[in-house]
Design an enzyme around this catalytic site. Structure first.
Site, PDB file in Angstrom:
ATOM      1  N   CYS A 123     -24.348 -79.513 -35.257  1.00  0.00           N
ATOM      2  CA  CYS A 123     -23.738 -80.836 -35.361  1.00  0.00           C
ATOM      3  C   CYS A 123     -22.308 -80.826 -34.805  1.00  0.00           C
ATOM      4  O   CYS A 123     -22.114 -80.787 -33.604  1.00  0.00           O
ATOM      5  CB  CYS A 123     -23.812 -81.357 -36.784  1.00  0.00           C
ATOM      6  SG  CYS A 123     -23.568 -83.155 -36.897  1.00  0.00           S
ATOM      7  N   HIS A 146     -29.467 -80.618 -38.105  1.00  0.00           N
ATOM      8  CA  HIS A 146     -29.030 -79.738 -39.193  1.00  0.00           C
ATOM      9  C   HIS A 146     -30.165 -78.827 -39.635  1.00  0.00           C
ATOM     10  O   HIS A 146     -30.854 -79.103 -40.622  1.00  0.00           O
ATOM     11  CB  HIS A 146     -28.521 -80.567 -40.380  1.00  0.00           C
ATOM     12  CG  HIS A 146     -27.171 -81.171 -40.169  1.00  0.00           C
ATOM     13  ND1 HIS A 146     -26.008 -80.581 -40.620  1.00  0.00           N
ATOM     14  CD2 HIS A 146     -26.790 -82.295 -39.523  1.00  0.00           C
ATOM     15  CE1 HIS A 146     -24.967 -81.331 -40.273  1.00  0.00           C
ATOM     16  NE2 HIS A 146     -25.422 -82.382 -39.611  1.00  0.00           N
ATOM     17  N   GLU A 170     -29.939 -76.087 -41.166  1.00  0.00           N
ATOM     18  CA  GLU A 170     -29.645 -75.395 -42.422  1.00  0.00           C
ATOM     19  C   GLU A 170     -30.339 -76.041 -43.619  1.00  0.00           C
ATOM     20  O   GLU A 170     -30.538 -75.407 -44.661  1.00  0.00           O
ATOM     21  CB  GLU A 170     -28.132 -75.327 -42.661  1.00  0.00           C
ATOM     22  CG  GLU A 170     -27.462 -76.628 -43.079  1.00  0.00           C
ATOM     23  CD  GLU A 170     -27.063 -77.516 -41.913  1.00  0.00           C
ATOM     24  OE1 GLU A 170     -26.186 -78.387 -42.121  1.00  0.00           O
ATOM     25  OE2 GLU A 170     -27.619 -77.363 -40.810  1.00  0.00           O
TER      26      GLU A 170
END
Length: 258
Positions: free
Chosen positions: A113, A221, A223
């Site tokens: 990001c 994202h 994660e």
């Protein structure tokens, strides 16, 4: 043997009425520890506190995380506007030279990001302040309401260049990702190759052409729910493998010449 160390670039927060802190999302640390199988080390992103040279010696790789503040447009020759949002000039001052150093050395890095945007700016690229204002583009911002599961839900496809690095790494030329960003790449920097795009054309995956080491970045994202998402497992697994290779090279006995 000790796990390789991944420096996680944190963000600066006002926790309570001026009590400032450097922190990062727990999901970033979990992705590094559980999926990359490395040791997460949160980096206070301020060159007044840490130096790029020291980070390069301490860490075996880096995760450039997302964050609400944006790269200041002065870093890519644009004037500041209200659309550019909030900034963190200290993080800019640390991460942009760190990116360039990693590219030069071949030290592994993964941008996410804001980190994706930092890599582009570090290499001389520019950013759009608000993707959704461009003709034909979708709204890529995080939904303002709902649970985290709803906000981080997979929302659009990303199409990769057939045979490119992301296609090879992920084993598919098309994946489904979340989307939680307002800004995006306008012009790609030197050696920045756009290898994946959203259906509206927004750049979503880049790599550095001719980089000596692992130098991939994504606009989404990974994660989030990393251990249970095949795309995230591949990305963080590759970062971990690259960090292990870097650490092994660092630990390898040096030949004596005299």
């Amino acid at each position: 043997m000790a796990r390789p160390i991944i420096g996680i670039i944190g963000n600066r927060y006002d926790l309570h009425n001026g009590y400032m802190a450097h922190a990062n999302g727990e999901m970033n640390s979990a992705a590094i520890a559980d999926v990359a199988e490395c040791m997460p080390l949160i980096v206070p992103s301020d060159p007044a506190l840490v130096q790029v040279e020291d980070l390069l010696e301490v860490c075996d790789g880096f995760l450039l995380t997302g964050g609400r503040p944006n790269v200041h447009p002065e870093e890519y020759g644009h004037a500041e506007t209200e659309a550019h949002g909030d900034f963190d000039r200290a993080r800019d001052a640390l991460t942009l030279p760190l990116v360039r150093a990693c590219v030069d050395r071949g030290q592994p890095m993964l941008g996410i990001c804001r980190g994706f945007q930092e890599v582009n700016v570090a290499m001389g690229g520019t950013l759009h302040p608000e993707i959704r204002d461009l003709p034909g583009r979708d709204n890529h911002r995080m939904p303002p309401d709902g649970t985290l599961e709803e906000q981080f839900a997979l929302r659009h496809k990303v199409h990769f260049t057939p045979g490119g690095p992301f296609h090879q790494l992920l084993g598919d030329a098309e994946v489904l990702t979340n989307t939680l960003h307002g800004q995006g790449i306008e012009e790609a920097g030197a050696r920045v190759i756009i290898d994946g795009r959203a259906p509206d054309g927004t750049p979503e995956a880049i790599y550095i052409e001719g980089a000596k080491g692992f130098a991939l970045s994504v606009q989404w994202h990974p994660e989030w729910n990393a251990a249970n998402d095949p795309v995230s497992v591949s990305l963080f697994g590759a970062l971990g493998n690259a960090a292990r290779a870097w650490a092994d090279g660092r630990r390898a006995p040096q030949l004596r010449t005299a």
